[in-house]
Design a protein around this motif. Structure first.
Motif, PDB file in Angstrom:
ATOM      1  N   GLY A 146       0.810  -1.151  -0.158  1.00 23.79           N
ATOM      2  CA  GLY A 146       0.086  -0.070  -0.133  1.00 23.79           C
ATOM      3  C   GLY A 146       0.929   1.130   0.023  1.00 23.79           C
ATOM      4  N   ASP A 194      -5.982   1.007   3.101  1.00 27.19           N
ATOM      5  CA  ASP A 194      -7.268   0.820   2.476  1.00 27.19           C
ATOM      6  C   ASP A 194      -8.215   0.407   3.662  1.00 27.19           C
ATOM      7  OD1 ASP A 194      -6.075   0.543   0.130  1.00 27.19           O
ATOM      8  OD2 ASP A 194      -5.121  -1.505   0.449  1.00 27.19           O
ATOM      9  N   ARG A 242      -8.599   5.999  -1.611  1.00 21.38           N
ATOM     10  CA  ARG A 242      -7.456   5.814  -1.045  1.00 21.38           C
ATOM     11  C   ARG A 242      -6.227   6.681  -1.279  1.00 21.38           C
ATOM     12  NH1 ARG A 242      -2.741   3.504  -2.058  1.00 21.38           N
ATOM     13  NH2 ARG A 242      -1.845   1.783  -0.486  1.00 21.38           N
TER      14      ARG A 242
END
Length: 323
Positions: free
Chosen positions: A34, A281, A291
């Protein structure tokens, strides 16, 4: 480097992704962790320097990466901690010996001078700063007995020395945030360019000027006030310097950005979820945000708090009363 085992830190997310998915390229690592590819490359560079990850060709765009075995990483961290605490114990034992020497009529240590007069204690502090040409390192612990005039004079002196190119690095006790005199002084000095970090319980009050003079300040045993031990270049001086650097690495950075400000409700929710271990997330889903918006706000909050990990951000946010 301990945060490599923290699943909420950038290092921890990248390392954990590699543990579960060996020989991953940067693109897939970024998606799993991420993070942006730029951030992942920076993390991999740090981890590779510590032998926590490896690759056959670090300069190749499509290079695949592998994680060192977790047991090996944990053992390396354990050995590093053991070495740190051994050094701290040895320094503490040496200080204890010198402390006892300073309070006996006999005994002598050539690198040590005891200063008991309160006015001279303050004069020594000023001398240490005025004679420094490169850096002043400070560990500041309570009790905070200085008056408003003392802090005002100290601010003037420190600004003058920083303007002359002297770098100030200070480690503050966590309780400094609650002190009505020390905290505003600390905030102003950070805004002026001081590099500051905090630690819950530093072991001593210490000032070091360049590689020339260290001053340990202790409470006097037989009367109110303090006693200062002046330590000249010696093995003890080097030990104190090493202790400062070890504690500096363990301490949490404090940023001048956002000092004295408050944050809005959305950022408070993001910080709360960050501190609880939620990923970007998960935060986006929980708050109904995109996001990219969450990633952007997390990055801004880390910068505002002077933090490099989510754990550090949570500590700083709590200390500022934002959570």
């Amino acid at each position: 480097m301990h945060d490599v085992l923290d699943p909420d830190s950038d290092r921890g997310r990248v390392y954990r992704s590699l543990v579960g998915h060996p020989r991953e390229p940067v693109g897939r690592l970024a998606a799993r962790a991420g993070l942006s590819e730029t951030a992942v490359r920076a993390v991999l560079k740090e981890l590779a320097a510590a032998d926590i990850v490896t690759t056959a060709d670090p300069d190749a765009e499509d290079a695949s990466w592998e994680a060192a075995p977790p047991g090996q990483v944990v053992e390396a961290l354990r050995q590093r901690d053991a070495a740190l605490w051994t050094a701290l114990r040895q320094t503490g034992a040496e200080l204890e010996r010198l402390y006892r020497f300073a309070r006996r009529d006999t005994g002598h240590y050539g690198a040590l001078e005891v200063v008991e007069d309160a006015a001279r204690v303050l004069a020594v502090s000023r001398q240490l700063q005025q004679s420094a040409r490169h850096q002043v390192r400070v560990i500041d612990v309570p009790p905070y007995s200085g008056t408003s005039d003392y802090y005002s004079e100290q601010e003037v002196l420190q600004r003058e020395r920083m303007a002359a190119g002297v770098v100030y690095r200070a480690i503050y006790h966590g309780s400094a945030f609650d002190d009505p005199v020390s905290w505003p002084n600390m905030a102003r000095m950070i805004e002026a360019g001081e590099q500051a970090r905090t630690l819950d319980d530093p072991p001593m009050k210490l000032a070091i000027g360049d590689d020339e003079l260290a001053v340990v300040t202790l409470a006097a045993d037989d009367r109110p006030g303090v006693v200062s031990l002046l330590i000249r270049p010696s093995s003890l001086f080097q030990a104190l310097s090493n202790v400062f650097e070890s504690l500096w690495r363990l301490a949490v950075p404090v940023s001048a950005t956002g000092i004295g400000t408050q944050i809005d409700a959305r950022d408070r929710q993001i910080l709360t979820l960050m501190a609880s271990g939620a990923t970007d997330d998960a935060i986006a889903r929980r708050l109904g945000l995109g996001r990219r918006t969450v990633v952007r706000r997390v990055s801004a909050l880390l910068a505002m708090l002077g933090a490099t990990t989510r754990f550090q951000a949570g500590v700083q946010a709590a200390r500022r009363g934002w959570l």
